[in-house]
Design an enzyme around this catalytic site. Sequence first.
Site, mmCIF file in Angstrom:
data_model
loop_
_atom_site.group_PDB
_atom_site.id
_atom_site.type_symbol
_atom_site.label_atom_id
_atom_site.label_comp_id
_atom_site.label_asym_id
_atom_site.label_seq_id
_atom_site.Cartn_x
_atom_site.Cartn_y
_atom_site.Cartn_z
ATOM 1 N N LYS A 42 108.351 44.634 51.311
ATOM 2 C CA LYS A 42 107.230 44.298 52.199
ATOM 3 C C LYS A 42 107.632 43.218 53.197
ATOM 4 C CE LYS A 42 103.217 43.943 50.179
ATOM 5 N NZ LYS A 42 102.423 45.137 50.558
ATOM 6 N N ARG B 88 100.645 38.231 48.881
ATOM 7 C CA ARG B 88 100.953 39.573 48.382
ATOM 8 C C ARG B 88 102.359 39.600 47.788
ATOM 9 N NH1 ARG B 88 98.098 41.051 53.253
ATOM 10 N NH2 ARG B 88 96.375 42.498 52.812
ATOM 11 N N GLY C 47 100.558 49.512 43.818
ATOM 12 C CA GLY C 47 99.541 49.274 42.819
ATOM 13 C C GLY C 47 100.025 48.559 41.571
ATOM 14 N N MET D 238 101.677 45.502 41.478
ATOM 15 C CA MET D 238 101.651 44.055 41.535
ATOM 16 C C MET D 238 100.285 43.584 42.050
ATOM 17 S SD MET D 238 104.769 43.539 40.506
ATOM 18 C CE MET D 238 105.342 41.942 40.989
ATOM 19 N N ARG E 151 105.968 51.051 54.990
ATOM 20 C CA ARG E 151 107.006 51.368 54.010
ATOM 21 C C ARG E 151 107.195 52.879 54.011
ATOM 22 N NH1 ARG E 151 103.341 49.729 48.785
ATOM 23 N NH2 ARG E 151 101.757 51.347 49.000
ATOM 24 N N HIS F 14 116.122 66.742 19.258
ATOM 25 C CA HIS F 14 116.047 68.210 19.284
ATOM 26 C C HIS F 14 114.877 68.677 20.138
ATOM 27 C CE1 HIS F 14 114.767 72.189 17.736
ATOM 28 N NE2 HIS F 14 116.072 72.414 17.690
ATOM 29 N N ARG G 130 129.650 77.825 22.593
ATOM 30 C CA ARG G 130 130.036 76.845 21.578
ATOM 31 C C ARG G 130 129.882 77.460 20.189
ATOM 32 N NH1 ARG G 130 126.458 71.522 21.076
ATOM 33 N NH2 ARG G 130 125.088 72.949 19.955
ATOM 34 N N SER H 211 134.770 69.895 27.733
ATOM 35 C CA SER H 211 133.361 69.738 28.092
ATOM 36 C C SER H 211 132.840 68.530 27.331
ATOM 37 C CB SER H 211 132.552 70.982 27.727
ATOM 38 O OG SER H 211 131.210 70.831 28.147
ATOM 39 N N ASP I 239 126.122 63.375 21.801
ATOM 40 C CA ASP I 239 126.750 62.883 20.569
ATOM 41 C C ASP I 239 127.684 61.711 20.848
ATOM 42 O OD1 ASP I 239 125.821 64.167 18.250
ATOM 43 O OD2 ASP I 239 126.824 66.013 18.810
ATOM 44 N N CYS J 257 128.316 68.859 29.295
ATOM 45 C CA CYS J 257 127.196 69.728 28.917
ATOM 46 C C CYS J 257 126.110 68.978 28.160
ATOM 47 C CB CYS J 257 127.695 70.916 28.102
ATOM 48 S SG CYS J 257 128.477 70.470 26.534
ATOM 49 N N TYR K 208 132.466 70.290 36.999
ATOM 50 C CA TYR K 208 131.087 70.793 36.968
ATOM 51 C C TYR K 208 130.249 69.977 35.997
ATOM 52 C CZ TYR K 208 132.181 73.099 32.504
ATOM 53 O OH TYR K 208 132.533 73.338 31.205
#
Length: 873
Positions: free
Chosen positions: A22, A92, A101, A103, A336, A454, A617, A763, A768, A830, A850
């Site tokens: 600001k 402000r 919204g 602060m 802004r 999971h 896999r 990969s 894990d 992955c 990738y």
Amino acid sequence: MKKFVYSFNEGNKDMKELLGGKGANLSEMVNIGLPVPSGFVVTTEACNKYYDDNKIIDQVIINQIFERVSELENKSGKKVGDFVNPLLLSVRSGSRASMPGMMDTILNLGINDELAEGYVKHHNDTRFIYDSYRRFIQMFADVVKGYSKSSFEKIISDLKREKDIIDDRDLTGEDMYKITEKFKKIYFDFAGEEFPQDPKVQLIESITAVFRSWNNERAVFYRRMHDIPSSWGTAVNIQEMVYGNKGDDCGTGVAFTRNPATGENKLYGEYLINAQGEDVVAGIRTPEQIETLAEIMPKVYKEFEVYSKKLETHYKDMQDMEFTIENGKLFMLQTRNGKRTASAALKIAIDFISEGLITKEEALLKVDPNQLDQLLHPNFDSEALKNAVVIATGLAASPGAATGKIYFSANDVVEATKQGIKAILVREDTSPEDIQGMNEAVGILTSRGGMTSHAAVVARGMGRCCVAGCSSIKIDFMNKTLTTKDGKIYKEGDFLSLDGTTGNVYGESIKTKEPEISGDFETFMSIADSFRTLGVRANADTVREAKQALEFGVEGIGLCRTEHMFFAEDRIFQVRKMIIADNDETRNEAIKELLPMQREDFEGLFEVMDGKSVTIRYLDPPLHEFLPNTDKEIEELSQTLKMTEKQVKIRINSLKEINPMMGHRGCRIAITYPEIAIMQTRAIIEAAINVSWLGIDAKPEIMIPLISDFNELKYIKKLVIETAEEVMKEFGVTLNYQIGTMIETPRATLISDEIATETDFFSFGTNDLTQMVYGFSRDDASKFLTDYYDKLIFERDPFAKIDQDGVGRLVEMSVIRGKSANKSLKLGICGEHGGEPTSVEFFHKIGLDYVSCSPFRVPIARLAAAQAAIKTK
């Protein structure tokens, strides 16, 4: 002496780190000649010093603040405390990142009893000064002292009811005076002291409150949601007040240079006549549409149009602006980059390119990749959501919105959906055996688990809305009830609504709306693809997921989890036979029954992915996850295996592990039961040969999981090659295939140069790997991570994005070592980090080929990869 306070004319838009967003933008508007009320900024460094000094503002900073106040008095010709020409101030907040919204703001600072009384005598305007005074008292009481607004609002509501009026503008000067006196009494009742009369005390207490608000509950939650570090701090903007509440030639409003919902190139906003800024957003009165200002104040409206266009052109982005009109004169209070919907973001970006305002690279960088989720999942109707009550909040594990009746088991969900009921699966946590119910459910809610649990991982793959780790709810599976923190009980069949984008849970049915993908999406994504160099694959276990991934522009499958195929109703029994069998003959019989099922699965994936790589896999999870749970299931199994139920139960107990995620899983299963790896190899190679006869170009990649020793890899690779060659000999064909491994243990990263000599690809399984590097269970960490956030030990969930300092260093080291030993080594990731934008940028930088992610995160990864390529040019 260090400088902690800057006048607007000393700053610019590039000083956001110091002046906040600001303050930097107010300074910039001054620099380009827009009418901005004079002011100054107390820097973010002052905020951080406040916290370093045990929440005390240093006297050096206080002295600099009052020096700037004196400058304001000289510049404006007004004076603090002067009733003839008073200088009142607004206070402000202003973080360097937009936090709308989040602060707190204080207006009309500097009024006291003496000034108000003198102003009335000199100007004969009781209504204006006491309207401003009562607003200041209420804001000060709320923001600085934390007293409830409702006590103050009740005074106004009671008076309006007594006078039978609706509009605040119908309250007289005498009414405003009475309200102010009552407000002062309420303040005294709360505080035990009179409302402060010294403007200097008012100002320092207000600045302190803004600093304090940086760590209020709303701000902390918003920062965590948007990945804003607590170390940034907030600046404070002090400005000369201009008044929209002086009469009918005054007003205040908020506007956007383009429609933030649709992206239409047209001014969009609202305003109120004879009001102050908070009235527009507070809903006290119904605002007017911005275009009607042209009829009431044509000169002001024309000016505003010019300023709007100037700001949009200057910032090269759609602007969100606040303005005030005082006695027919326009003042700009803020600009802004405006928040916008995903569809609006794409339209604006494409239109800006067409208009020659920005380049394609700039357009790509202006769209937040995570925002694309809005285009791919259902969302709540915004009007319906306004009155909805949040009953709990968990982790925003998988985006979208879901409304349905709650059920506490996967089987009950399946049965409910057969009757046409939209069902939400509610569990403490989920396991692979819940897969069918998760697939049928419209949403998933768990009380345990984190962002890579999971439930979270599978839900993202399916495109299901999921709120995970909602620890404030208690789930009673036996009685089929859910109890909230405040004791409210929801039973099976009751409605809940889930917001997987915020983590909010609502205790009611809320209307949802389906996503709409416009032509702008395809245009924008094709621009992104023209810049990115990082490949994007999908984690997909089914034909349906693979087809979905293709629609989103995927270039192959980077992870097919074969265990998910085993949980289908028509094959789980054979899997259990295979595991429980106490002799090779019975086990091989079960494996023989599974072979055609697996082969059919792979044929389907190869057909969909014709010409694209499919990384499969081998069986990875601990075997106990497949085991029967009920007496009926155990009875059926014992009869088939010609074992007693006691023998089956003993076998089940022998397979249970204290720490299964670090136990008998991954490549260790293939070493103990090589026949499983042989069956999976045969299924893959036979499937690839079968589809090749149909003209399908199958490109199988066999991935061995959880390798931590070179000899593990050598042993299993030998099995794979021998089996593949045997199958090809049987069919009289040759087939190209690759063998690789998941790098997901710390030891594997350390010996990557050795492992690379025996593999075609790595990969990285960062889910894990993160778990093992931190020593955190990804399913249980959410129970204590809240304490880490509250105590600022962690800023965010370590599983949500790649930990570049720890886990990331190991991945980078593995890349370097692997490539040094095998120049042609292909490198991918992955884990769920493959669809998280900052992680994608990191993977681009360290040289991966990738990323692979859930199908519904593919567009996010594509855009993030393009942005990474542009940033690192």
